[in-house]
Scaffold this motif. Sequence first.
Motif, PDB file in Angstrom:
ATOM      1  N   ALA A 200       0.810  -1.213   0.000  1.00  7.99           N
ATOM      2  CA  ALA A 200       0.000   0.000   0.000  1.00  7.99           C
ATOM      3  C   ALA A 200       0.845   1.267   0.000  1.00  7.99           C
ATOM      4  O   ALA A 200       0.303   2.356  -0.178  1.00  7.99           O
ATOM      5  N   ALA A 279      -9.892   2.617  -1.705  1.00 11.91           N
ATOM      6  CA  ALA A 279      -8.625   1.899  -1.516  1.00 11.91           C
ATOM      7  C   ALA A 279      -7.559   2.431  -2.462  1.00 11.91           C
ATOM      8  O   ALA A 279      -6.401   2.630  -2.075  1.00 11.91           O
ATOM      9  N   ALA A 280      -7.940   2.669  -3.715  1.00  9.60           N
ATOM     10  CA  ALA A 280      -6.981   3.222  -4.675  1.00  9.60           C
ATOM     11  C   ALA A 280      -6.505   4.599  -4.227  1.00  9.60           C
ATOM     12  O   ALA A 280      -5.317   4.929  -4.332  1.00  9.60           O
ATOM     13  N   ALA A 283      -4.016   4.169  -1.285  1.00  2.00           N
ATOM     14  CA  ALA A 283      -2.708   3.711  -1.754  1.00  2.00           C
ATOM     15  C   ALA A 283      -1.990   4.818  -2.531  1.00  2.00           C
ATOM     16  O   ALA A 283      -0.787   5.045  -2.347  1.00  2.00           O
ATOM     17  N   THR A 299      -2.406   2.493 -10.512  1.00  2.16           N
ATOM     18  CA  THR A 299      -2.871   2.278  -9.136  1.00  2.16           C
ATOM     19  C   THR A 299      -4.299   1.756  -9.111  1.00  2.16           C
ATOM     20  O   THR A 299      -4.629   0.837  -8.358  1.00  2.16           O
ATOM     21  N   TRP A 303      -5.481  -1.978  -7.532  1.00  2.00           N
ATOM     22  CA  TRP A 303      -6.383  -2.153  -6.389  1.00  2.00           C
ATOM     23  C   TRP A 303      -7.730  -2.721  -6.795  1.00  2.00           C
ATOM     24  O   TRP A 303      -8.426  -3.325  -5.969  1.00  2.00           O
ATOM     25  N   LYS A 306      -6.525  -6.300  -6.665  1.00  2.00           N
ATOM     26  CA  LYS A 306      -6.292  -6.709  -5.277  1.00  2.00           C
ATOM     27  C   LYS A 306      -7.620  -6.915  -4.548  1.00  2.00           C
ATOM     28  O   LYS A 306      -7.787  -7.882  -3.792  1.00  2.00           O
ATOM     29  N   THR A 307      -8.576  -6.022  -4.768  1.00  2.00           N
ATOM     30  CA  THR A 307      -9.886  -6.164  -4.132  1.00  2.00           C
ATOM     31  C   THR A 307     -10.579  -7.434  -4.599  1.00  2.00           C
ATOM     32  O   THR A 307     -11.183  -8.170  -3.800  1.00  2.00           O
TER      33      THR A 307
END
Length: 418
Positions: A200, A279-280, A283, A299, A303, A306-307
């Motif tokens: 992150a 979240a993006a 980060a 980015t 994410w 990742k999510t």
Amino acid sequence: MAEGAIRAGRKLGWVDPVRLEKDYLLEEAARATGLDDFGDRWFERPFEVLLDSVKREARLNTAGDFSAMKMFHHVLRDRLYTQMWFKRHPEILARPLKNPVVIVGPMRSGTTRLHRLLASDRRFAHLRSFETISPVPRPGYEAVMDGEEEDFRLKLASRILKVARLANPRTLSIHPTGPFEPEEELGLIAASMYGMKWEAQWHVPGYSKWCAGESAVPAYRHMADLLRLIGWSQQESSLRPWILKTPQHMLDLPALLEVFPDARLIFTHRDPKRVVGSAASLAWNQTIIYSDQNDPVETGREWLGKTAMMIERMRAARDSIPRERMIDVQYDDMENDWRATMERVYRFLGFDIEPAIGGMQAYLDRSARLKRRPHRYSLEEFGLAEGEVDERFANYAETYGIPVENAAQPARLRRVAG
């Protein structure tokens, strides 16, 4: 400003050159502490992968590589002090960690609010921010426990939070905290050079891919031992269940349940569009501190993926968990009627909520009084479309009954509470 100061310091010989080499960093930590036992050496493999990824992929600026070396030194020094404490006080490792309550949810799904509400109840044990920043007491901590000295970790945490605020004020508006605020245990997992904390703050896709293929059991075992050490340093009753939470658990539920087989799980859910976008943004606002070469679209894609991985792994792991050991909580339910939602959580935990209401209300009142800039973001700034995210997570939202905003509504900046 930090960039210029570090560069000038290096030219004058006041600031050491950065050496992101495993053996050198291990030797420096041993030299600084006079100790040589790092505990379980499993951490060296993720450390090697992380160092390689940082050097090849992270594109760190001067302040970034300087801070990376300092962070690694901090983690390695703490590992040495951890083993020192276990040898001095073997009773620490005998402390039970019974029936922890673990909040499991994607980043930005309301886990912080739920965690802090439960942490306001003195019947539970919790980490404080300074303890996840610096989980291991310094030598001589017995004097702190006797009330003769102040814990240096408080000053250290205050300095680190101040630097973070100066480097990018938005980071602490996205996730407001202070040295004594209840905080998640992500730093305890990072103590094994493993996990999302590193992902992150730096662009390290090679490291992320490596972690996705590894068992996290050794990192979770070390985390559990650090919880024992922190409980001992708090002089906390070992009868109080720990309240834990970090999005890392979405990826590593099998490891969590192997180390904490009697854990009770609270799963949080929120509209995936809000989760991915927030979240993006979180980060992004961390990586731009450490690198001047950042692509917001990159980015956003990271994410989004990742999510999706977090949700996929969480759903697969839930199949083997007895239903009576878990409960689902919707972000919107907490927004609309936090007390009714918490009453349902407390029934699940088998606790009477009434003794906790005063503390919960005090936390909510304190949180409402905080003057902070709202967290504003959009999916579009990270190259993502609302319809794309809705489609990607349609089955997840339907399965768990997650309220989802209509993707056809005009795109707008969001103001987010968690």
